[in-house]
Design a protein around this motif. Structure first.
Motif, PDB file in Angstrom:
ATOM      1  N   CYS A 122     -56.836 -14.805 154.892  1.00  0.00           N
ATOM      2  CA  CYS A 122     -57.325 -14.805 153.620  1.00  0.00           C
ATOM      3  C   CYS A 122     -58.576 -13.862 153.573  1.00  0.00           C
ATOM      4  O   CYS A 122     -59.471 -14.163 154.239  1.00  0.00           O
ATOM      5  CB  CYS A 122     -57.498 -16.144 153.106  1.00  0.00           C
TER       6      CYS A 122
ATOM      7  N   ALA B 285     -60.854 -12.752 148.292  1.00  0.00           N
ATOM      8  CA  ALA B 285     -59.737 -13.219 147.470  1.00  0.00           C
ATOM      9  C   ALA B 285     -60.310 -14.508 146.797  1.00  0.00           C
ATOM     10  O   ALA B 285     -59.230 -14.860 145.819  1.00  0.00           O
ATOM     11  CB  ALA B 285     -58.516 -13.539 148.660  1.00  0.00           C
ATOM     12  N   TRP B 286     -61.131 -15.126 147.136  1.00  0.00           N
ATOM     13  CA  TRP B 286     -61.904 -16.369 146.441  1.00  0.00           C
ATOM     14  C   TRP B 286     -62.447 -15.852 145.133  1.00  0.00           C
ATOM     15  O   TRP B 286     -63.253 -14.963 145.331  1.00  0.00           O
ATOM     16  CB  TRP B 286     -62.757 -17.152 147.508  1.00  0.00           C
TER      17      TRP B 286
ATOM     18  N   LYS C 137     -64.550 -22.726 144.406  1.00  0.00           N
ATOM     19  CA  LYS C 137     -64.063 -21.448 144.868  1.00  0.00           C
ATOM     20  C   LYS C 137     -62.606 -21.831 145.021  1.00  0.00           C
ATOM     21  O   LYS C 137     -62.011 -22.719 145.530  1.00  0.00           O
ATOM     22  CB  LYS C 137     -64.495 -21.053 146.276  1.00  0.00           C
TER      23      LYS C 137
ATOM     24  N   TRP D  69     -58.535 -19.932 145.505  1.00  0.00           N
ATOM     25  CA  TRP D  69     -57.543 -18.741 145.913  1.00  0.00           C
ATOM     26  C   TRP D  69     -56.302 -18.644 145.255  1.00  0.00           C
ATOM     27  O   TRP D  69     -55.461 -19.722 145.385  1.00  0.00           O
ATOM     28  CB  TRP D  69     -57.736 -18.699 147.223  1.00  0.00           C
TER      29      TRP D  69
ATOM     30  N   ARG E 161     -52.697 -17.937 145.689  1.00  0.00           N
ATOM     31  CA  ARG E 161     -51.762 -17.531 146.743  1.00  0.00           C
ATOM     32  C   ARG E 161     -50.563 -17.822 146.275  1.00  0.00           C
ATOM     33  O   ARG E 161     -49.979 -18.953 146.380  1.00  0.00           O
ATOM     34  CB  ARG E 161     -51.936 -18.382 148.139  1.00  0.00           C
TER      35      ARG E 161
ATOM     36  N   TRP F 230     -61.294 -24.428 148.110  1.00  0.00           N
ATOM     37  CA  TRP F 230     -62.255 -24.467 149.009  1.00  0.00           C
ATOM     38  C   TRP F 230     -62.641 -25.749 149.264  1.00  0.00           C
ATOM     39  O   TRP F 230     -63.219 -26.105 148.341  1.00  0.00           O
ATOM     40  CB  TRP F 230     -63.338 -23.308 148.825  1.00  0.00           C
TER      41      TRP F 230
END
Length: 119
Positions: free
Chosen positions: A91, A95-96, A103, A105, A107, A114
């Protein structure tokens, strides 16, 4: 960066690979009287005693019985029970995105949160 992706309840979480020493099948856990509510007890991991915490309790997710897919993430000498270890993925740092205090992402069609097990 590489992250370990795991499931707790219906949500997916990620922790940097560097923070995870190993991923283990569930071990026998012995309760510790007077421990914090999220601490399930202690376990013997290859001759070392580790504290075991339930991430469901830490993350305020409804409690559920362990399943054959339940795993222990070992981080900093502690074990964290997760419902399932899913993947190790690459990652990009950018991307965060910050959403409130989290946080996240995106996907594919999954939203991954996170989780810093070192904190």
């Amino acid at each position: 960066m590489k992250v370990v992706i795991y499931r707790v309840g219906q949500n997916q979480y990620a922790t940097p690979v560097e923070s995870i020493q190993s991923i283990e099948r569930m071990l026998p856990i012995r309760p510790v009287p007077g421990a914090a509510a999220h601490v399930l007890g202690v376990a013997n991991l290859r001759g070392s005693v580790i504290a075991v915490s339930d991430l469901r309790k830490v993350l305020n997710v409804e409690e559920q019985a362990f399943t054959p897919e339940s795993r222990l993430l070992i981080s900093n000498g502690n074990g964290y029970v997760v419902d399932e270890a899913l993947d190790i993925a690459d990652c990009a740092d950018d991307a965060w995105e910050h959403v409130g205090e989290q946080k996240v992402w995106q996907r594919g069609d999954q939203l991954i949160v996170w989780e810093d097990l070192q904190a």
